[in-house]
Structures are given as C-alpha cells and as structure tokens.
Scaffold this motif. Structure first.
Motif, PDB file in Angstrom:
ATOM      1  N   UNK A 167      -8.935   9.863 -12.181  1.00 56.12           N
ATOM      2  CA  UNK A 167      -7.483   9.717 -12.023  1.00 56.12           C
ATOM      3  C   UNK A 167      -7.079   8.248 -11.975  1.00 56.12           C
ATOM      4  N   UNK A 168      -5.884   7.916 -12.443  1.00 59.19           N
ATOM      5  CA  UNK A 168      -5.429   6.519 -12.446  1.00 59.19           C
ATOM      6  C   UNK A 168      -5.483   5.904 -11.045  1.00 59.19           C
ATOM      7  N   UNK A 169      -5.800   4.622 -11.008  1.00 57.51           N
ATOM      8  CA  UNK A 169      -5.837   3.906  -9.742  1.00 57.51           C
ATOM      9  C   UNK A 169      -7.230   3.652  -9.200  1.00 57.51           C
TER      10      UNK A 169
ATOM     11  N   UNK B 173      -7.957   0.091  -9.058  1.00 58.18           N
ATOM     12  CA  UNK B 173      -6.923  -0.721  -8.440  1.00 58.18           C
ATOM     13  C   UNK B 173      -7.341  -1.296  -7.102  1.00 58.18           C
ATOM     14  N   UNK B 174      -6.456  -2.066  -6.472  1.00 53.09           N
ATOM     15  CA  UNK B 174      -6.796  -2.751  -5.220  1.00 53.09           C
ATOM     16  C   UNK B 174      -7.092  -1.807  -4.062  1.00 53.09           C
ATOM     17  N   UNK B 175      -6.599  -0.566  -4.121  1.00 55.37           N
ATOM     18  CA  UNK B 175      -6.836   0.361  -3.019  1.00 55.37           C
ATOM     19  C   UNK B 175      -8.208   1.028  -3.103  1.00 55.37           C
ATOM     20  N   UNK B 176      -8.905   0.870  -4.239  1.00 47.27           N
ATOM     21  CA  UNK B 176     -10.215   1.515  -4.400  1.00 47.27           C
ATOM     22  C   UNK B 176     -11.256   0.436  -4.713  1.00 47.27           C
ATOM     23  N   UNK B 177     -11.521   0.163  -5.973  1.00 49.49           N
ATOM     24  CA  UNK B 177     -12.565  -0.799  -6.325  1.00 49.49           C
ATOM     25  C   UNK B 177     -12.057  -2.223  -6.489  1.00 49.49           C
ATOM     26  N   UNK B 178     -10.790  -2.383  -6.794  1.00 48.13           N
ATOM     27  CA  UNK B 178     -10.243  -3.719  -6.940  1.00 48.13           C
ATOM     28  C   UNK B 178     -10.929  -4.553  -8.002  1.00 48.13           C
TER      29      UNK B 178
ATOM     30  N   UNK C  77     -14.851  10.409  -3.503  1.00 53.22           N
ATOM     31  CA  UNK C  77     -14.350   9.384  -4.404  1.00 53.22           C
ATOM     32  C   UNK C  77     -14.514   9.875  -5.836  1.00 53.22           C
ATOM     33  N   UNK C  78     -13.637   9.405  -6.710  1.00 52.51           N
ATOM     34  CA  UNK C  78     -13.693   9.761  -8.125  1.00 52.51           C
ATOM     35  C   UNK C  78     -13.379   8.493  -8.903  1.00 52.51           C
ATOM     36  N   UNK C  79     -14.400   7.910  -9.529  1.00 52.99           N
ATOM     37  CA  UNK C  79     -14.241   6.601 -10.154  1.00 52.99           C
ATOM     38  C   UNK C  79     -14.848   6.602 -11.553  1.00 52.99           C
ATOM     39  N   UNK C  80     -14.425   5.654 -12.363  1.00 53.85           N
ATOM     40  CA  UNK C  80     -14.989   5.491 -13.688  1.00 53.85           C
ATOM     41  C   UNK C  80     -14.127   6.078 -14.782  1.00 53.85           C
ATOM     42  N   UNK C  81     -14.625   6.020 -16.006  1.00 53.34           N
ATOM     43  CA  UNK C  81     -13.875   6.481 -17.171  1.00 53.34           C
ATOM     44  C   UNK C  81     -13.502   7.951 -17.037  1.00 53.34           C
ATOM     45  N   UNK C  82     -12.207   8.246 -17.162  1.00 57.95           N
ATOM     46  CA  UNK C  82     -11.731   9.615 -17.047  1.00 57.95           C
ATOM     47  C   UNK C  82     -11.289  10.017 -15.658  1.00 57.95           C
TER      48      UNK C  82
END
Length: 256
Positions: free
Chosen positions: A182-184, A187-192, A175-180
């Motif tokens: 990739x877009x999305x 979104x609802x498919x990841x953290x929503x 997983x790759x989340x947070x500031x910087x």
C-alpha cells in the motif's frame, strides 16, 4: 514435499532440560529446504544450539514453509541460521509463506538470532512469527528484513508478529513494505527511504540511550520490543545491539 503450488516443508525443534543444568534436543527434524542442524553452543553453557541451514533455494513464490520450536520448562535454546534467507520469485505469481511458531515454557530461555530475510526483486513473502511465553520465560528474538539485494529493486515483504505472555495477548503488529505494498510504505512514517528494518523482542535489560532510527516499547511484563530502520542490514543490527546493551555487534552473514 512439492506440488503444483510450490514446496510444503516443516522443521521441528524441541529442547528439553536434562535435569543436570543442561539441555538436550528431544526432536530435531526438517524436510525440503529446511535443514536444522545440531551445533555446539558458543558459550559452552549447556544450552542447546540449532543452526537452520537452507538445503535448497527457498522460499519461492507459492512455497509454504514452517518452523516449529518448543523450549520446554527450564530448557535453554539458541537458534541461528547459516546464511540470510532470500525470498525469490517462483514460477507461480502466488506469494511465498514462511511461518515461525515458537513456544517457550515456564522458566525456559529462547535466543532466536537468524540472519536477515531479503526480499529479492519481483518476490513476495508473507512472514508470520507467533510467540508464546510461559510464566517466567525469557526470550531474545531478532528479526531483520532487507528490501532487495545489492543494486536491485525491492520485492514485497508482509510480516506479522504476535506474542502471548502467560496466556495473555500482549502484541499483534504487522508491516507491509516493498513493491506492490500500500502507498506510504517508503514514506517518513515507515521506512523513510531506508531499505532495511529490524525488531528485537527481549526480556533483557535495555540501554536507556537513544539511538538514531530506533525505538523501544514495553509490550508485556518485563518484555520490550526494540525497532530500527536503516540503510542496510548491518546498520539495523548495530542499532538493535546498541539498544539492547549488547557490547559486540555480530557480523551479518551474506546471502549464500
């Protein structure tokens, strides 16, 4: 060890069956910010218990930290942490790296139950957990991640979990989340719109009851991956405990 590119530190844990139904620690060592400490197992079952203690602020940008744990055949080990791990920005723009290398031998048992990893504002952390399970090995491994401390924007957290069971690859996810990121990612498919997520890799029996924001996936022989997203760390832990049929929800230890 420190240098121009951040801190390099390794902690090593080795649990060995003592031949009398208990487990002893054959190796327990750490340096820099990694300070593993021997503790009494809460259930008094003869299993070994190690608490990971942060001896200094870490991980910071540019740091490379690594924890290696080996549970030899027939041994039983519980690993917890004294507080949450907070990823912080460093003097350098480089991300921090935190690697966990966990080997569970034949008929051995590992409970890996640390406090959450928190990606503070402006930080970047790359976390990679590698798990190797021998024949008949048992595991109960929890990972919880939170984007930002209270009232601050999120940092970036890139994580990967790879699992081999009896020599066969059964899971490789990231997983790759947070500031910087990739877009999305929000979104609802990841953290929503949520700020916390968690996963629990377990060989224990799981509850069949659906839990909001959580799911269970078989990934190997008698091995299940539970995942959950929620507004905060306590809600994630409650969801994972519900899916894993754990009666009591352990309190989340705040960052310290």
């Amino acid at each position: 060890m420190t240098g121009g590119h951040g801190v390099r530190a390794v902690a090593r844990i080795r649990a060995v069956a003592d031949g009398r139904g208990g487990t002893v620690l054959g190796e327990l060592a750490g340096d820099g910010p990694l300070a593993p400490r021997r503790s009494r197992h809460p259930d008094g079952t003869g299993a070994a218990h190690v608490v990971l203690v942060g001896a200094m602020a870490a991980p910071l940008g540019g740091d490379r930290l690594r924890v290696e744990a080996v549970v030899e055949p027939g041994a039983r080990l519980l690993v917890t942490s004294a507080a949450a791990t907070v990823s912080l920005p460093g003097r350098e723009p480089a991300p921090a790296h935190y690697d966990l290398d966990l080997t569970v031998g034949a008929d051995a048992d590992l409970e890996w139950l640390p406090e959450p990893v928190i990606a503070a504002a402006a930080s970047s952390l790359r976390l990679w957990t590698r798990v190797r399970l021998g024949a008949g090995a048992r595991v109960h491994l929890r990972e919880e991640q939170v984007l930002g401390r209270h009232g601050e924007p999120p940092g970036r957290l890139t994580s990967r979990l790879t699992v081999h069971q009896d020599g066969r690859a059964v899971l490789d996810q990231s997983t790759d989340i947070g500031a910087g990121a990739p877009p999305g990612w929000d979104g609802p498919a990841v953290l929503g719109g949520n700020r916390a997520l968690g996963q629990l890799l377990t060989t224990r029996t799981c509850a069949p009851t659906p839990v909001t924001g959580a799911a269970a996936f078989p990934v190997g022989e008698g091995l299940t991956l539970l995942t959950a997203v929620a507004a905060g760390a306590m809600e994630v832990r409650a969801a994972l405990c519900s899916l894993s049929a754990q009666e009591r929800v352990p309190a989340v230890t705040p960052a310290g």
